[in-house]
Design an enzyme around this catalytic site. Sequence first.
Site, PDB file in Angstrom:
ATOM      1  N   ASP A 173      -0.186   5.248   0.835  1.00 47.60           N
ATOM      2  CA  ASP A 173      -0.396   6.180   1.940  1.00 47.60           C
ATOM      3  C   ASP A 173      -0.429   5.439   3.268  1.00 47.60           C
ATOM      4  OD1 ASP A 173      -0.691   8.889   0.854  1.00 47.60           O
ATOM      5  OD2 ASP A 173      -2.357   8.038  -0.269  1.00 47.60           O
ATOM      6  N   ASP A 203       0.850  -1.183   0.000  1.00 45.99           N
ATOM      7  CA  ASP A 203       0.000   0.000   0.000  1.00 45.99           C
ATOM      8  C   ASP A 203       0.893   1.242   0.000  1.00 45.99           C
ATOM      9  OD1 ASP A 203      -2.560   1.370   0.255  1.00 45.99           O
ATOM     10  OD2 ASP A 203      -1.912   1.861   2.290  1.00 45.99           O
TER      11      ASP A 203
END
Length: 337
Positions: A24, A22
């Site tokens: 952020d 991922d």
Amino acid sequence: MTASLSGSERPLAEAHDLALVDLDGVAYQGRLPIAHAADSLAEARQRGLRLLFVTNNASREPEEVASRLTGLDIPTEPDEVMTAAQACANLLRTRLEPGAKVLVVGGKGLVTAVAEAGYQVVSSADDGPDAVAQGFSPELAWPDLAEAAYAVAGGAWHVASNRDLSLPTERGFAPGNGALVAAVVAATGIQPDSAGKPEPTMYRMAVERHGARRPLVIGDRLDTDLAGARAGGYPGLHVLTGVSSARDAVLAEPGMRPDYLGADLRALLEPHPAPSEADDGWWRCGERSARVVDGALELDGQGQSGIDVVRAACAAAWSAVDGGAALEPDGVPELTA
């Protein structure tokens, strides 16, 4: 359904062949780097782990994401990025033939993905779209949401790139795409289909693209990254550098629980001891222990910090809850890695 922490005698970077990372809250925080992320990912690559960055953000194109990562000392090529915009376009293919009209409410990344999938991108409900593809963009305004609502109320299929309610930025948490989708839902009463995490669509696309046999999902959000890993049957590493805290992990429902826990991405370079059950309800991990007594989490008296105490606490809490015991949220203290 139950789910418990796993152990790995080998560092995760050596035990897996592809990491679905991922962005952020894991690789960066808004426009700021996250401590140890660049160095840890570089070392993981040197140990043979391939990286694919998988994001629920549909506003940016892969080239833009790759450029941002590279600027944060994480060298990345566009084909090492998979966005929710691409997953959204893939979901549209399940019901719409090429050439269908799609009202895109979102950033240029979603516009590009929908157009490249062979659909006619339109900008108004008056164009009679067959579907509305909605993704995050900081420039979205009331007129955009209104057009989406008009089209959905008129019968267009509503497809959201993702339904994250919040978005981590360098200043804190801001409304995410899910909050904007909720405005359209409030106006129409119609729930959309979602392409992004926690649906496992992107993970499956990524695994198929790379032919991975031992993929590992890495995320900071239990309700999206790790829930998507569980839904797809992939092991997941929860790093405590973003949205979901250690306390959130202790209280996690089975469908959101990670297989591994780490303070940050250095967890890729380390073995992961599996918690084990000891006497009198205690669960031990390394030198730390925890148990559940009368609906409250009890620690070993050595403080509330350290990744092993978080792991022991998760094991104790999950075992107790899955066994039918109560665990009150107020009985779980804040923990830090």
